[in-house]
Write an enzyme that holds these catalytic residues in place. Structure first.
Site, short mmCIF file in Angstrom:
data_model
loop_
_atom_site.label_atom_id
_atom_site.label_comp_id
_atom_site.label_asym_id
_atom_site.label_seq_id
_atom_site.Cartn_x
_atom_site.Cartn_y
_atom_site.Cartn_z
NE ARG A 60 2.93 -7.27 4.48
CZ ARG A 60 3.26 -8.33 4.14
NH1 ARG A 60 4.09 -8.64 3.21
NH2 ARG A 60 2.69 -9.59 4.79
CE1 TYR A 61 -1.23 -0.74 4.34
CE2 TYR A 61 -1.48 1.36 2.75
CZ TYR A 61 -1.26 1.01 4.16
OH TYR A 61 -1.57 1.50 5.38
CB SER A 62 -1.81 -5.58 -2.37
OG SER A 62 -3.05 -5.67 -1.91
CB VAL A 63 3.26 -7.90 -1.41
CG1 VAL A 63 4.49 -8.32 -1.43
CG2 VAL A 63 2.51 -8.93 -0.36
CE LYS A 88 0.81 4.44 5.96
NZ LYS A 88 0.10 4.00 4.63
#
Length: 325
Positions: A60-63, A88
């Protein structure tokens, strides 16, 4: 650099883990303060040169951009077998059904997507980002077990949840002979110590490695209370997680007092407090300035006295449970 085992595994990890949520660029609409790739690479390179071998990111981080940045940096600056990559799964990656969560469909799809972005055949630690209340834990755990057996992950871990949920997951894995969680990534810092009540004792008893996120409370423990930046103004976690302003300010002031008496940066004191706990494996530190990384590395040499620890802990008051969403 100091190294330790991750829980009861034989895996050696550095006592600091570099968190990569801040890398990937804010143009994805995820975090406005996230650094682009060219800005981020020096942090990963410096961490590797300092002996940090443990890196944490998430799909999810910065998609997905964070995984891409980390993967390319590892390829350019290190040998894959020498580093420990953690990522994750859980949060939404695309609109519509099955674009998030911990169903078998989501996990088996997202691990392949993460591996593609990271440019590797496997991750060392595959973590569930949160507890999925809409999917049976048995389905999630069997899918994670199959991911390990397929060689796509070496170990599995979990992140913020209630201790009873984590205990249930450990029991279900053991009952079915499935791969067991080896780590817990939860919110632990001097401003939020509710995990000391149940989760940390559970992890100690079960031999689970603890790799806290936001160990410096989004930086609030490292600077004056009134400090403002793009992150403090745009990161909704500040308002959601740290609400007891009067009590929290006393803790921040106490960190400043201990740091001043020692002649070191406040960040070193905040991290040293965590590192003195036997159950803590490696705090996950974020860095958007090279000085942040310098302070984190220096914290490994700060040995707090019993009196200093007592002084740091004394102002704390109980908080509402946060960090699970």
């Amino acid at each position: 650099m100091q190294y330790t085992k991750l829980g009861r595994t034989g895996l050696d990890v550095s006592r600091l883990c570099l968190g990569c949520m801040s890398y990937g660029g804010g143009n994805s609409g995820f975090h406005q303060w996230s650094l682009g790739e060219e800005e981020a690479r020096p942090f990963i390179k410096k961490a590797l040169e300092a002996g940090i071998n443990f890196f944490d990111t998430a799909n999810r981080y910065s998609v997905g951009k964070s995984e891409e940045v980390l993967g390319r940096a590892i390829r350019d600056f290190a040998r894959r077998e020498e580093v420990v990559i953690a990522t994750k799964v859980y949060n939404r990656m695309r609109p519509g059904p099955n674009g998030a969560g911990l169903s078998r469909k989501a996990i088996l799809f997202e691990i392949d997507e993460s591996l593609r972005r990271l440019g590797t055949d496997y991750v060392d630690l595959y973590q569930i980002h949160r507890f999925d209340h809409d999917t049976p834990i048995e389905e999630t755990l069997e899918a994670l077990h199959d991911t390990v057996k397929a060689g796509k992950a070496r170990y599995i871990g979990a992140s913020s949840m209630h201790a009873w949920q984590f205990g249930k997951a450990l029991h279900v894995s053991e009952r079915n002979g499935w791969t067991r969680f080896v780590s817990m990534q939860n919110l632990v810092n001097l401003l939020y110590r509710e995990e000391e009540r149940e989760m940390l004792p559970l992890c100690a008893a079960e031999g689970i490695g603890v790799i806290p996120w936001s160990p410096q409370a989004r930086g609030k423990l490292t600077r004056d209370w009134e400090y403002k930046s793009i992150r403090t103004e745009t990161d909704e976690a500040f308002r959601r997680m740290f609400k007891s302003e009067e009590a929290d300010r006393k803790v921040v002031d106490r960190v400043a007092q201990v740091a001043q008496a020692r002649g070191v940066a406040r960040a070193q004191i905040a991290l040293a407090w965590l590192l003195h706990k036997p159950v803590i494996t490696a705090p996950i530190v974020g860095a958007t300035k090279l000085q942040h990384l310098d302070d984190a590395l220096a914290s490994l040499d700060v040995k707090l006295s019993a009196e200093e620890i007592a002084a740091l802990e004394e102002p704390y008051v109980p908080h509402a449970v946060v960090g699970f969403v």
